[in-house]
Design a protein around this motif. Structure first.
Motif, mmCIF file in Angstrom:
data_model
loop_
_atom_site.group_PDB
_atom_site.id
_atom_site.type_symbol
_atom_site.label_atom_id
_atom_site.label_comp_id
_atom_site.label_asym_id
_atom_site.label_seq_id
_atom_site.Cartn_x
_atom_site.Cartn_y
_atom_site.Cartn_z
ATOM 1 N N ARG A 35 0.765 -1.231 -0.112
ATOM 2 C CA ARG A 35 0.086 0.006 0.007
ATOM 3 C C ARG A 35 0.805 1.333 -0.067
ATOM 4 O O ARG A 35 2.096 1.249 0.558
ATOM 5 N N TYR A 38 1.550 7.155 1.828
ATOM 6 C CA TYR A 38 0.907 8.423 2.147
ATOM 7 C C TYR A 38 -0.454 8.304 1.615
ATOM 8 O O TYR A 38 -0.662 7.749 0.460
ATOM 9 N N ASN A 39 -1.488 8.725 2.357
ATOM 10 C CA ASN A 39 -2.793 8.947 1.907
ATOM 11 C C ASN A 39 -3.139 10.083 1.254
ATOM 12 O O ASN A 39 -3.291 11.044 2.252
ATOM 13 N N LEU A 40 -3.129 10.310 0.131
ATOM 14 C CA LEU A 40 -3.219 11.607 -0.670
ATOM 15 C C LEU A 40 -4.772 11.877 -1.210
ATOM 16 O O LEU A 40 -4.982 12.699 -2.064
ATOM 17 N N SER A 41 -5.660 10.901 -0.359
ATOM 18 C CA SER A 41 -7.074 11.294 -1.159
ATOM 19 C C SER A 41 -7.526 12.625 -0.876
ATOM 20 O O SER A 41 -8.690 12.649 -1.316
ATOM 21 N N LEU A 42 -7.165 13.275 0.078
ATOM 22 C CA LEU A 42 -7.834 14.630 0.510
ATOM 23 C C LEU A 42 -7.020 15.729 -0.375
ATOM 24 O O LEU A 42 -7.502 16.887 -0.150
ATOM 25 N N TYR A 43 -6.082 15.433 -1.063
ATOM 26 C CA TYR A 43 -5.338 16.174 -2.011
ATOM 27 C C TYR A 43 -5.753 16.360 -3.536
ATOM 28 O O TYR A 43 -6.298 15.181 -4.001
ATOM 29 N N VAL A 45 -4.817 15.552 -6.305
ATOM 30 C CA VAL A 45 -3.952 14.895 -6.956
ATOM 31 C C VAL A 45 -3.931 15.124 -8.562
ATOM 32 O O VAL A 45 -3.296 15.411 -9.451
ATOM 33 N N GLN A 46 -5.425 14.646 -8.915
ATOM 34 C CA GLN A 46 -5.643 14.843 -10.433
ATOM 35 C C GLN A 46 -5.823 16.231 -11.033
ATOM 36 O O GLN A 46 -5.140 16.323 -12.175
ATOM 37 N N TYR A 70 1.273 20.117 -0.217
ATOM 38 C CA TYR A 70 1.230 18.758 -1.265
ATOM 39 C C TYR A 70 2.007 19.326 -2.425
ATOM 40 O O TYR A 70 2.873 18.400 -3.076
ATOM 41 N N ASP A 144 -14.804 19.588 -10.226
ATOM 42 C CA ASP A 144 -15.490 18.241 -9.375
ATOM 43 C C ASP A 144 -16.117 18.619 -8.250
ATOM 44 O O ASP A 144 -16.310 19.722 -7.892
ATOM 45 N N HIS A 146 -15.149 18.459 -5.476
ATOM 46 C CA HIS A 146 -14.162 19.082 -4.408
ATOM 47 C C HIS A 146 -13.477 20.243 -4.762
ATOM 48 O O HIS A 146 -12.900 21.186 -3.780
#
Length: 157
Positions: A35, A38-43, A45-46, A70, A144, A146
């Motif tokens: 895995r 880092y958990n980047l799901s709140l940033y 990224v796309q 970030y 999107d 967010h």
């Protein structure tokens, strides 16, 4: 032989226990390696990838302090973040201007012009995202649930 320990004979239980312990170590190691670190799901990224594909980052982007973190994580010293969460390293004027953008107060256009921002990456739920979406001097390129990415269409005159 009463009361002595003979190390020459080992039972089945210690061997099975050792195999189980090694197996558990392997499973935990494979799980950790499998895995992301880092958990980047709140940033965004796309959105940042899109900006990079269009040669808009690394460079000056008006964004929130945690997204500044970030950008620094992703681009290192090339990030040129407007602000990040280290409040003690930014002059009070930058902190004040950041507050204007966060609140979406009347001076938001002046702040973006003062820092010569041509790109805004802002959380959709905050006031600046709505203000910039309706301003003719900016064009929303991505949006999107967010995030909103807007690019300046003309320099303020």
């Amino acid at each position: 032989g009463m009361g002595t320990i003979d190390g020459a004979r080992r039972g089945l239980v210690p061997a099975v226990g050792l195999v189980a312990l090694v197996g558990l170590g392997v499973v935990l190691t494979v799980g950790a390696v499998g895995r992301p670190a880092y958990n980047l799901s709140l940033y965004p990224v796309q959105e940042v990838s899109w900006l990079e594909q269009h040669h808009l980052v690394p460079g000056r982007v008006a964004t929130t302090d945690y997204v500044g973190n970030y950008l620094e994580f992703r681009f290192g010293t090339r990030a040129d973040a407007f602000i990040d969460d280290r409040a003690d390293v930014f002059p009070p004027a930058v902190e004040k201007d950041y507050g204007v953008l966060l609140s979406g107060s009347a001076r938001w256009r002046q702040v973006l012009a003062r820092y010569r921002f041509d790109v805004v990456l802002w959380p959709r739920s905050e006031a600046l995202a709505s203000l910039i979406s309706e301003d003719p001097g900016w064009r929303v390129q991505m949006s999107d649930r967010h995030w909103v990415v807007a690019v300046r269409t003309r320099r303020p005159g």
